[in-house]
Enzyme design. Structure first.
Site, PDB file in Angstrom:
ATOM      1  N   ASP A 182      16.958 -12.541 -15.980  1.00 31.79           N
ATOM      2  CA  ASP A 182      18.096 -12.209 -16.591  1.00 31.79           C
ATOM      3  C   ASP A 182      19.355 -12.621 -15.269  1.00 31.79           C
ATOM      4  OD1 ASP A 182      20.061 -10.694 -18.592  1.00 31.79           O
ATOM      5  OD2 ASP A 182      20.355  -9.449 -16.773  1.00 31.79           O
ATOM      6  N   GLU A 213      18.232 -17.376 -16.745  1.00 32.31           N
ATOM      7  CA  GLU A 213      19.540 -17.334 -17.223  1.00 32.31           C
ATOM      8  C   GLU A 213      20.593 -17.523 -16.069  1.00 32.31           C
ATOM      9  OE1 GLU A 213      22.740 -14.559 -19.486  1.00 32.31           O
ATOM     10  OE2 GLU A 213      21.441 -13.788 -17.859  1.00 32.31           O
TER      11      GLU A 213
HETATM   12  C1  GLC Z   1      22.574 -11.385 -19.516  1.00 35.41           C
HETATM   13  C2  GLC Z   1      22.252 -10.868 -20.863  1.00 35.41           C
HETATM   14  C3  GLC Z   1      23.505 -10.045 -21.404  1.00 35.41           C
HETATM   15  C4  GLC Z   1      23.300  -8.726 -20.654  1.00 35.41           C
HETATM   16  C5  GLC Z   1      23.780  -9.084 -19.220  1.00 35.41           C
HETATM   17  C6  GLC Z   1      23.478  -7.950 -18.149  1.00 35.41           C
HETATM   18  O1  GLC Z   1      23.635 -12.025 -19.487  1.00 35.41           O
HETATM   19  O2  GLC Z   1      21.876 -11.927 -21.751  1.00 35.41           O
HETATM   20  O3  GLC Z   1      23.132  -9.575 -22.774  1.00 35.41           O
HETATM   21  O4  GLC Z   1      24.521  -7.970 -21.151  1.00 35.41           O
HETATM   22  O5  GLC Z   1      22.771 -10.130 -18.838  1.00 35.41           O
HETATM   23  O6  GLC Z   1      22.223  -7.765 -17.906  1.00 35.41           O
END
Ligand code: GLC
Ligand code: CA
Length: 530
Positions: free
Chosen positions: A200, A267
């Site tokens: 994340d 991500e």
């Molecule tokens: C990422 C997740 C999202 C979340 C953010 C903070 O972008 O996919 O859903 O709100 O991280 O953890």
């Protein structure tokens, strides 16, 4: 070739997938019971979003215990069952690792609040004195990605940093204790059989030394993300090398049927391909989400530029995605289901790996959520101007004529997010009966894609169309993909046998917003074939 280079990975948002015990909330036994849906679709792997204990200030991305299982989702045994069943079906399982921030209810943060400024407990996080005569101003100008300042003040006057909601305090990744603790978290889940992690906000863990101001225009243009002092810092890369080495060498758990072949995907909301490429160097992450593709407009020239840019780092693994639990459903975002179906064939023909998000294979639209049921922190943080992401997170419709559409045995309206009326034709059961359904399209596409692999999934497709053409046409080995993004239908005239179309053809013409796959073992790839 490594399996993940052209894998199809299916994202499960467990609270919205399937409810096994009638409390209106999807859970781990529900996922286990329905894994065959994912297998039948033709996916290779499942990524499950956070299932850990959480006060749910941000849909589970605020974690209070990194090695536990949330009570409403099940038990540690339920997770083991899920892993075993996935492996039995030949599916890999990726867990979600959320290292940038904890929940404000995590014992580390509670201890930090209870301890004095400057204490070891506070040094797990980014606590700083404020600016101004009495420290009444935040330490710098950083903005939260959810709106408002990225700082909250605690009663003794110090401020703590949170790039998301105030309930998600950011950890200080320059503190070795944080690093050690997360090595333990990775080992914990590897020992329980996971095949890797989706990491994340992988671009945010380290903040620039001295926490300098970011200046105007934060969170307005994602192509500038890599310039922000809270994103894309150099120190990330040694950390990811360390994690990669751990994934490569950590022993298989007892009873594992096959030697581990693990994968880690970032991500990382870094759009500049050259910067993103740094996360997927050979000894770092295996993959990174390609958000530039997800965010691209329905425009042939723009899409082609994004596709070409995505292969900027030679030999690196390219990914494609049209949706996620954070994005507006493609049928709504692109303007029509027709376009979403064409976009699916475009994506699934591109060399590389694809991520699907539950419900995408059903062509679900973004659901309308009544004001008083919105859970996404974006809603309040934006002063109720942004409705947030709940419309992509409503429980999946499995069967039946009315909510909850086989998702749960709860009373209609008794699910944690309400489902809209009128989804009877969109259920899995209804679409299984309809050869023209979006589910049938995805299933056929995944089968054809597997039968006709790209000769090199790390190399761009061979374009058959001209750069400014509103029709995109390219080859993936024997498979030729043609997508009409223009306003007029176009003559086909391509060699090969039509194998799959996203919508009806118009005789020998390809209508607007329609994609076609042809199989042509002999195509020479000449641009004038069109
Ligand atoms: C990422 C997740 C999202 C979340 C953010 C903070 O972008 O996919 O859903 O709100 O991280 O953890
Ligand atoms: Ca449940």
């Amino acid at each position: 070739m490594s399996w993940w280079r052209d894998m199809v990975c299916y994202e499960v948002y467990p609270r919205a997938f399937a409810d096994s015990n009638g409390d209106g909330v999807g859970d781990l036994p529900g996922v286990t019971a329905r894994l065959e849906h994912i297998k039948d679709l033709g996916a290779d792997a499942v990524w499950i979003t956070p299932f850990y204990p959480s006060p749910l200030a941000d849909g589970g991305y605020d974690i209070a215990d990194y090695t536990g299982v949330a009570g409403d989702l099940g038990t540690a045994e339920d997770f083991t069952e899920l892993t075993l069943r996935a492996h039995e079906l030949g599916l890999k399982l990726l867990a979600d690792l959320v290292p940038n921030h904890t929940s404000d209810q995590h014992p580390w943060f509670r201890a930090a609040l209870a301890a004095a400024p400057g204490s070891a407990e506070r040094q797990m996080y980014l606590f700083r004195p404020g600016r101004g005569a009495d420290g009444e101003l935040p330490p710098n100008d950083w903005q939260s990605a959810f709106g408002g300042p990225a700082w909250t003040r605690v009663p003794d006057g110090e401020w703590y940093c949170h790039l998301h909601a105030p309930e998600q305090p950011d950890l200080d990744w320059r503190n070795p204790k944080v690093r050690d603790a997360f090595t333990g978290v990775l080992r914990h889940w590897l020992d329980r059989g996971v095949d890797g992690f989706r990491v994340d906000v992988a671009h945010a863990l380290f903040k620039a030394e001295g926490l300098p101001d970011a200046g105007p225009g934060q969170h307005t243009d994602p192509w500038r993300n890599h310039l922000m002092p809270y994103y894309d810092q150099e120190e990330l890369h040694p950390l990811y090398r360390e994690w990669r080495a751990l994934l490569d060498t950590h022993p298989a758990p007892p009873g594992a049927v096959a030697p581990p072949d693990r994968v880690m995907v970032a991500e990382s909301a870094v759009f500049d391909p050259a910067r993103l490429g740094r996360y997927i160097r050979h000894d770092e992450m295996h993959q990174a989400f390609n958000f530039a593709f997800l965010e691209a407009a329905w425009d042939a020239v723009e899409l082609r530029a994004v596709v070409d840019g995505s292969y900027a780092v030679p030999g690196s693994a390219v990914t494609w995605l049209l949706s996620s639990h954070d994005a507006v459903r493609p049928a709504t975002r692109l303007g029509s289901l027709r376009r979403a179906r064409a976009a699916a064939l475009l994506m699934l023909a591109l060399p590389g790996s694809a991520y699907l998000y539950q419900g995408e294979e059903l062509g679900l639209p973004q659901a309308e959520i009544p004001d008083d049921r919105i859970l996404d922190p974006l809603w309040e943080r934006s002063g109720r101007t942004e409705r947030g992401r709940d419309g992509a997170r409503v429980p999946l419709p499995w069967s039946g004529e009315h909510a909850p559409y086989g998702f749960s045995t709860a009373a209609p309206g008794g699910t944690w997010l309400p489902q809209p009326d009128g989804w009877a034709a969109l259920t899995v059961a209804a679409q299984q009966r309809d050869p023209a359904s979006t589910l049938a399209l995805y299933r056929k596409a995944l089968r054809l894609r597997r039968a006709h692999p790209a000769p090199d999934p790390t190399a761009p497709p061979a374009w058959l169309s001209a750069p400014d053409d509103p029709v995109l046409a390219f080859r993936r080995g024997e498979l030729v993909c043609v997508v009409n993004l223009g306003a007029e239908s176009v003559p086909l005239g391509l060699p090969g046998r039509p194998a799959l179309a996203s919508g009806p053809l118009d005789g020998d013409r390809l209508p607007p917003d329609t994609a076609l796959w042809l199989i042509d073992p002999s195509c020479e790839g000449r641009a004038d074939d069109l």
